[in-house]
Design a protein around this motif. Sequence first.
Motif, PDB file in Angstrom:
ATOM      1  N   PRO A  91       2.345  14.780   1.032  1.00  0.00           N
ATOM      2  CA  PRO A  91       2.876  13.467   1.387  1.00  0.00           C
ATOM      3  C   PRO A  91       2.175  12.376   0.587  1.00  0.00           C
ATOM      4  O   PRO A  91       0.997  12.501   0.247  1.00  0.00           O
ATOM      5  CB  PRO A  91       2.571  13.353   2.879  1.00  0.00           C
ATOM      6  CG  PRO A  91       1.426  14.271   3.102  1.00  0.00           C
ATOM      7  CD  PRO A  91       1.541  15.379   2.093  1.00  0.00           C
ATOM      8  N   ILE A  92       2.897  11.314   0.268  1.00  0.00           N
ATOM      9  CA  ILE A  92       2.331  10.166  -0.444  1.00  0.00           C
ATOM     10  C   ILE A  92       2.608   8.913   0.373  1.00  0.00           C
ATOM     11  O   ILE A  92       3.740   8.673   0.794  1.00  0.00           O
ATOM     12  CB  ILE A  92       2.937  10.032  -1.855  1.00  0.00           C
ATOM     13  CG1 ILE A  92       2.515  11.219  -2.729  1.00  0.00           C
ATOM     14  CG2 ILE A  92       2.504   8.725  -2.512  1.00  0.00           C
ATOM     15  CD1 ILE A  92       3.158  11.240  -4.093  1.00  0.00           C
ATOM     16  N   ARG A  93       1.581   8.130   0.622  1.00  0.00           N
ATOM     17  CA  ARG A  93       1.724   6.878   1.349  1.00  0.00           C
ATOM     18  C   ARG A  93       1.720   5.729   0.333  1.00  0.00           C
ATOM     19  O   ARG A  93       0.823   5.644  -0.501  1.00  0.00           O
ATOM     20  CB  ARG A  93       0.574   6.677   2.331  1.00  0.00           C
ATOM     21  CG  ARG A  93       0.283   7.889   3.210  1.00  0.00           C
ATOM     22  CD  ARG A  93       1.342   8.058   4.273  1.00  0.00           C
ATOM     23  NE  ARG A  93       0.930   9.005   5.290  1.00  0.00           N
ATOM     24  CZ  ARG A  93       1.585  10.114   5.584  1.00  0.00           C
ATOM     25  NH1 ARG A  93       2.695  10.421   4.908  1.00  0.00           N
ATOM     26  NH2 ARG A  93       1.178  10.914   6.556  1.00  0.00           N
ATOM     27  N   MET A  94       2.715   4.856   0.413  1.00  0.00           N
ATOM     28  CA  MET A  94       2.766   3.702  -0.473  1.00  0.00           C
ATOM     29  C   MET A  94       3.121   2.458   0.344  1.00  0.00           C
ATOM     30  O   MET A  94       4.143   2.438   1.028  1.00  0.00           O
ATOM     31  CB  MET A  94       3.778   3.927  -1.595  1.00  0.00           C
ATOM     32  CG  MET A  94       3.689   2.906  -2.703  1.00  0.00           C
ATOM     33  SD  MET A  94       4.737   3.303  -4.134  1.00  0.00           S
ATOM     34  CE  MET A  94       3.821   4.649  -4.886  1.00  0.00           C
ATOM     35  N   THR A  95       2.261   1.451   0.280  1.00  0.00           N
ATOM     36  CA  THR A  95       2.422   0.235   1.077  1.00  0.00           C
ATOM     37  C   THR A  95       2.349  -0.984   0.172  1.00  0.00           C
ATOM     38  O   THR A  95       1.525  -1.023  -0.763  1.00  0.00           O
ATOM     39  CB  THR A  95       1.313   0.137   2.141  1.00  0.00           C
ATOM     40  OG1 THR A  95       1.258   1.359   2.873  1.00  0.00           O
ATOM     41  CG2 THR A  95       1.563  -1.004   3.100  1.00  0.00           C
ATOM     42  N   VAL A  96       3.186  -1.984   0.454  1.00  0.00           N
ATOM     43  CA  VAL A  96       3.157  -3.241  -0.291  1.00  0.00           C
ATOM     44  C   VAL A  96       2.362  -4.270   0.513  1.00  0.00           C
ATOM     45  O   VAL A  96       2.617  -4.478   1.700  1.00  0.00           O
ATOM     46  CB  VAL A  96       4.583  -3.779  -0.555  1.00  0.00           C
ATOM     47  CG1 VAL A  96       4.516  -5.042  -1.411  1.00  0.00           C
ATOM     48  CG2 VAL A  96       5.422  -2.724  -1.251  1.00  0.00           C
ATOM     49  N   ARG A  97       1.399  -4.914  -0.146  1.00  0.00           N
ATOM     50  CA  ARG A  97       0.583  -5.930   0.517  1.00  0.00           C
ATOM     51  C   ARG A  97       0.687  -7.254  -0.238  1.00  0.00           C
ATOM     52  O   ARG A  97       0.883  -7.278  -1.459  1.00  0.00           O
ATOM     53  CB  ARG A  97      -0.889  -5.494   0.572  1.00  0.00           C
ATOM     54  CG  ARG A  97      -1.114  -4.152   1.216  1.00  0.00           C
ATOM     55  CD  ARG A  97      -2.575  -3.860   1.373  1.00  0.00           C
ATOM     56  NE  ARG A  97      -2.997  -4.024   2.743  1.00  0.00           N
ATOM     57  CZ  ARG A  97      -4.246  -3.862   3.159  1.00  0.00           C
ATOM     58  NH1 ARG A  97      -5.185  -3.565   2.296  1.00  0.00           N
ATOM     59  NH2 ARG A  97      -4.557  -4.009   4.417  1.00  0.00           N
ATOM     60  N   LYS A  98       0.523  -8.302   0.505  1.00  0.00           N
ATOM     61  CA  LYS A  98       0.629  -9.637  -0.090  1.00  0.00           C
ATOM     62  C   LYS A  98      -0.705 -10.049  -0.684  1.00  0.00           C
ATOM     63  O   LYS A  98      -1.752  -9.934  -0.044  1.00  0.00           O
ATOM     64  CB  LYS A  98       1.072 -10.648   0.965  1.00  0.00           C
ATOM     65  CG  LYS A  98       1.436 -12.005   0.387  1.00  0.00           C
ATOM     66  CD  LYS A  98       2.159 -12.860   1.416  1.00  0.00           C
ATOM     67  CE  LYS A  98       2.616 -14.162   0.788  1.00  0.00           C
ATOM     68  NZ  LYS A  98       3.430 -14.962   1.706  1.00  0.00           N
ATOM     69  N   SER A 127       2.860 -11.199  -4.637  1.00  0.00           N
ATOM     70  CA  SER A 127       2.750 -12.530  -4.033  1.00  0.00           C
ATOM     71  C   SER A 127       3.890 -12.801  -3.058  1.00  0.00           C
ATOM     72  O   SER A 127       3.771 -13.641  -2.171  1.00  0.00           O
ATOM     73  CB  SER A 127       2.730 -13.610  -5.128  1.00  0.00           C
ATOM     74  OG  SER A 127       3.895 -13.512  -5.924  1.00  0.00           O
ATOM     75  N   ASN A 128       5.018 -12.100  -3.232  1.00  0.00           N
ATOM     76  CA  ASN A 128       6.154 -12.289  -2.310  1.00  0.00           C
ATOM     77  C   ASN A 128       6.835 -10.934  -2.046  1.00  0.00           C
ATOM     78  O   ASN A 128       7.925 -10.662  -2.567  1.00  0.00           O
ATOM     79  CB  ASN A 128       7.155 -13.300  -2.882  1.00  0.00           C
ATOM     80  CG  ASN A 128       7.649 -12.895  -4.263  1.00  0.00           C
ATOM     81  OD1 ASN A 128       6.960 -12.191  -4.994  1.00  0.00           O
ATOM     82  ND2 ASN A 128       8.853 -13.328  -4.618  1.00  0.00           N
ATOM     83  N   PRO A 129       6.178 -10.075  -1.256  1.00  0.00           N
ATOM     84  CA  PRO A 129       6.717  -8.726  -1.033  1.00  0.00           C
ATOM     85  C   PRO A 129       7.880  -8.665  -0.055  1.00  0.00           C
ATOM     86  O   PRO A 129       8.500  -7.605   0.096  1.00  0.00           O
ATOM     87  CB  PRO A 129       5.510  -7.966  -0.467  1.00  0.00           C
ATOM     88  CG  PRO A 129       4.732  -9.019   0.262  1.00  0.00           C
ATOM     89  CD  PRO A 129       4.916 -10.286  -0.530  1.00  0.00           C
ATOM     90  N   GLU A 130       8.173  -9.782   0.642  1.00  0.00           N
ATOM     91  CA  GLU A 130       9.203  -9.746   1.673  1.00  0.00           C
ATOM     92  C   GLU A 130      10.560  -9.363   1.055  1.00  0.00           C
ATOM     93  O   GLU A 130      10.965  -9.909   0.044  1.00  0.00           O
ATOM     94  CB  GLU A 130       9.341 -11.121   2.356  1.00  0.00           C
ATOM     95  CG  GLU A 130       8.123 -11.548   3.149  1.00  0.00           C
ATOM     96  CD  GLU A 130       7.064 -12.209   2.288  1.00  0.00           C
ATOM     97  OE1 GLU A 130       7.309 -12.358   1.063  1.00  0.00           O
ATOM     98  OE2 GLU A 130       5.986 -12.557   2.806  1.00  0.00           O
TER      99      GLU A 130
END
Length: 463
Positions: free
Chosen positions: A447-454, A420-423
């Motif tokens: 390779p592994i891709r990891m992304t944080v989303r709101k 809810s608040n990835p910033e």
Amino acid sequence: MVLKLAIVGRPNVGKSTLFNRLVGRKVAIVHDKPGVTRDRREAAAKLQDLKLAVIDTAGYEYSNEDNLEKRMWEQTQRAIQEADVCLFMYDVRDGVQPYDEHLASLLRKCGKPVVLLANKCEGRVQEDSVHEAYKLGLGTPIPFSAEHGLGLLDLYEILKEQDELKKEQEALVPEEDIVIQEDNTEEDEAYKKRPIQLAIVGRPNVGKSTLVNALLNDERMLTGPEAGVTRDAITSEWSYQGRKINLVDTAGLRKQSRVGDSLEKMSAASTKHAAFLAQVVILVVDADAVLDKQDLTIARQVLDEGRALVIAVNKWDIANRKEALQRLNDKLQTSLNQAEGVPTVTISALKKENLDKLMRAVFKVYDRWNIRIPTAPLNQWFADMIDNYPPPLGKNKRRIKLRYITQAKTRPPAFYIFSSNPEGLPDAYLRYLVHQLRETFDLGGIPIRMTVRKTKNPYADKA
């Protein structure tokens, strides 16, 4: 059933231009410099309704000595033996040269149909000089232009006749001689049925073409002590332990600052294109100079493009093994941390040592590259990681709440973390998660891709 053609002739008469035209795309490197093509390259092609397999060959230059020219001619001979029809090209602007006459005499003895193409015949003056080619003893020459497509209709009519003749001959094969192989791979996972795109890359003269020949158990690629023998990316269809593989040999990659020649730039572009389209890349390194700066640059580029990586330490039979192993381990730990657990296999391509071990490593990283982790165990792992090491405080001095994780795709594995608040979540925390994910689910070498989303606020639209 396809008609197989071998395109032969002196250097720089337009063989690769014709090859590209028949294939329908720019596959082979074309350059004004003579002798660009060295290995024989094969690709599927089509001319109107004719299905073809076309082989591009090196320019013919006679030599008695054991040198590069002689080995190139041996590759061309293999192409002639495999072909149903030979397309002999000569440059009508230069006229018939002694090498043309010598090659024509060899082709007359090969027992294969030969079509004589008078190439670069774009004008009236060139057409008038076509009659000179009758002295080659290969029949009526076809006025031709590979660059502009002149003469393709005449070529089609000849090839159509040869194709029908081939069909008649194959129709005479008794039914009991035809072997039908059963396919027992129905129960396998879908990706295992598709051919693996496997590219061999590395610096010049580390043994890439020798490794390809050793894997194929055939002198398919031109090799030699000279650096930079391979110029094009050459694909060979292969099967290993029932798995289909498209094996791609590539030109050696040097430091960008040292590449000044336009031909070498084209070779480097061809290599990178092949590597970035591959699924698994074998980086071949020399045991006496393990993972130098250029090797590391290539490895990082491969991983950045999302390819699976295996490192093959070649010439192990003549290496200082203790010193090489120490250097390899140091480099992997300090300079290639974006894909921990990259498989490294010591081999001797020349002596065909440890090739089975190398292919087991290829299959293993390919399976990892295609892995999909079920949601339940993935989120249980995620909860354990957060309990062991909670996320730090965000920009507003409040602890960042990571809610759940899901795998978005495979090839390579990509994951979304929702918050809810990835910033303000530091990159170091994501690296921690990626490292733990590798260890828990055995994902080394990819390779592994990891992304944080709101996450969306369900009450935002009701305010």
